[in-house]
Design a protein around this motif. Structure first.
Motif, mmCIF file in Angstrom:
data_model
loop_
_atom_site.group_PDB
_atom_site.id
_atom_site.type_symbol
_atom_site.label_atom_id
_atom_site.label_comp_id
_atom_site.label_asym_id
_atom_site.label_seq_id
_atom_site.Cartn_x
_atom_site.Cartn_y
_atom_site.Cartn_z
ATOM 1 N N LYS A 126 45.125 9.927 20.319
ATOM 2 C CA LYS A 126 45.841 10.485 21.674
ATOM 3 C C LYS A 126 45.604 11.845 22.091
ATOM 4 O O LYS A 126 45.156 11.918 23.069
ATOM 5 C CB LYS A 126 47.282 9.777 21.860
ATOM 6 C CG LYS A 126 47.561 10.006 23.523
ATOM 7 C CD LYS A 126 49.280 9.558 23.695
ATOM 8 C CE LYS A 126 49.572 9.540 25.285
ATOM 9 N NZ LYS A 126 49.007 10.723 25.816
ATOM 10 N N ALA A 127 45.787 12.573 20.841
ATOM 11 C CA ALA A 127 45.706 14.043 21.313
ATOM 12 C C ALA A 127 44.071 14.338 21.498
ATOM 13 O O ALA A 127 43.760 15.213 22.243
ATOM 14 C CB ALA A 127 46.117 14.756 19.995
ATOM 15 N N LYS A 186 41.919 11.969 22.729
ATOM 16 C CA LYS A 186 41.326 11.804 23.889
ATOM 17 C C LYS A 186 41.985 12.662 24.999
ATOM 18 O O LYS A 186 41.362 12.726 26.193
ATOM 19 C CB LYS A 186 41.849 10.290 24.203
ATOM 20 C CG LYS A 186 41.794 9.737 25.537
ATOM 21 C CD LYS A 186 40.426 9.315 25.700
ATOM 22 C CE LYS A 186 40.117 8.596 27.170
ATOM 23 N NZ LYS A 186 40.866 7.332 27.349
ATOM 24 N N ASP A 187 43.147 13.017 25.113
ATOM 25 C CA ASP A 187 43.644 13.959 26.109
ATOM 26 C C ASP A 187 43.064 15.261 26.187
ATOM 27 O O ASP A 187 42.751 15.799 27.175
ATOM 28 C CB ASP A 187 45.247 14.316 25.852
ATOM 29 C CG ASP A 187 46.048 13.020 26.003
ATOM 30 O OD1 ASP A 187 45.818 12.118 26.507
ATOM 31 O OD2 ASP A 187 47.261 13.221 25.570
ATOM 32 N N LEU A 234 38.968 13.914 26.818
ATOM 33 C CA LEU A 234 38.642 12.997 28.057
ATOM 34 C C LEU A 234 37.766 11.882 27.400
ATOM 35 O O LEU A 234 37.368 11.020 28.293
ATOM 36 C CB LEU A 234 38.188 13.550 29.013
ATOM 37 C CG LEU A 234 39.061 14.805 29.829
ATOM 38 C CD1 LEU A 234 38.470 15.462 31.176
ATOM 39 C CD2 LEU A 234 40.959 14.117 30.134
ATOM 40 N N GLN A 283 44.422 1.409 25.319
ATOM 41 C CA GLN A 283 44.683 2.676 26.164
ATOM 42 C C GLN A 283 43.227 3.444 25.795
ATOM 43 O O GLN A 283 43.201 4.680 26.309
ATOM 44 C CB GLN A 283 45.726 3.361 25.400
ATOM 45 C CG GLN A 283 47.051 2.690 25.653
ATOM 46 C CD GLN A 283 48.154 3.665 25.268
ATOM 47 O OE1 GLN A 283 48.213 4.817 24.981
ATOM 48 N NE2 GLN A 283 49.371 2.939 24.949
#
Length: 291
Positions: A232-233, A235-236, A239, A264
């Motif tokens: 998630k880190a 991807k954040d 992007l 997700q």
């Protein structure tokens, strides 16, 4: 002209193969690829001197050769101007020996000349330590190295550097700063890998701009929470999701976490076979016969 040689043996079936007699008499050549697995080397410290006649190699794959040690191979690369074309190096020891830290960094050695074009390094299942790997990486061209595998190395531990007295430690801050073009991180069966290690990796996402593929297979101590937080880190920040994730044999990662990673959009493709017991597959990522 011969460009490639593969010598793949089974020590359990072939007890005496005249490997040294064959290679030591091999004339100077333009061979670009050499693969030798499952043979018996001599125990002397000049066990790689015969490579002097292989000055144009681009790819080397040595795996599971009895008596052949990374320590002696690196000594050869340290002292002899070998091949400036070497781009892919795989060296996997037949058994784990005493910890190998390498010597202190020095410009007097010829490592840089031999390793300046290296883009892929696989030292899975060797005796190298975290300190040894840091010293080795210091000789790489940071713009070239894209793939590294140090799975199943018992003397490497991913954690922040608290004290220079622990030679096991490989700080991710060093790894990703030294290798900013890294696309493939392969660390299967790294016995010291746990959620704390994953947390330390997560803290370095800013230094992973090119990371595309991550192999964490057969690390039973890491949980789904740690993997989710890391992806998630990434991807954040970027992007874009990671291209590939391998968590085969990671029993502590639940199917619920896997579903969340997919739903997700945190990963493009994922391999998650709970039943997998061995990372090496003959003909795919290994050329060593089962004993």
């Amino acid at each position: 002209k011969i460009e490639s040689i593969k010598l793949i043996c089974s020590i359990t079936k072939i007890k005496s193969f005249p490997f040294f007699d064959l290679l030591s008499k091999f004339p100077s050549n333009n061979l670009s690829s050499l693969c030798i697995t499952g043979v018996i080397f001599g125990c002397n410290d000049n066990q790689f001197d015969w490579l002097r006649n292989f000055r144009f190699l681009k790819e080397i794959w040595f795996e599971g050769n009895k008596n052949a040690t990374l320590r002696f191979f690196m000594r050869f690369l340290r002292d002899f101007p070998f091949s400036t074309k070497l781009s892919k190096l795989t060296f996997r020891e037949d058994r784990i020996l005493s910890r190998f830290d390498m010597e202190e960094i020095s410009s007097d050695y010829v490592y840089c000349a031999n390793l300046k074009n290296l883009c892929s390094l696989d030292i899975m299942g060797t005796s190298i330590s975290g300190l040894g790997l840091m010293r080795l990486i210091s000789y790489f061209d940071e713009s070239k190295m894209k793939k590294i595998n140090f799975g199943d190395c018992p003397f490497i531990k991913i954690e922040n550097m608290v004290s220079f007295e622990n030679p096991f430690v490989l700080p991710p801050s060093f790894l990703f700063t030294a290798l900013p073009q890294l696309e493939d991180l392969i660390i299967p069966q790294l016995g010291t890998l746990n959620d704390q290690s994953m947390s330390v990796l997560r803290a370095e996402v800013n230094n992973m701009p090119q990371l595309k593929r991550l192999d964490l297979a057969l690390n039973p101590s890491i949980t789904g929470v740690a993997i989710y937080d890391l992806l998630k880190a990434l991807k954040d920040l970027r992007l874009e999701p990671l291209d590939q994730l391998n968590i085969d044999g990671c029993a502590a990662v639940s199917h619920i976490t896997i579903g969340m990673l997919k739903s997700q959009g945190l990963i493009k493709t994922i391999s998650c076979s709970y039943e997998r017991e061995l990372w090496r597959k003959f003909g795919i990522n290994s050329f060593i016969y089962k004993k």
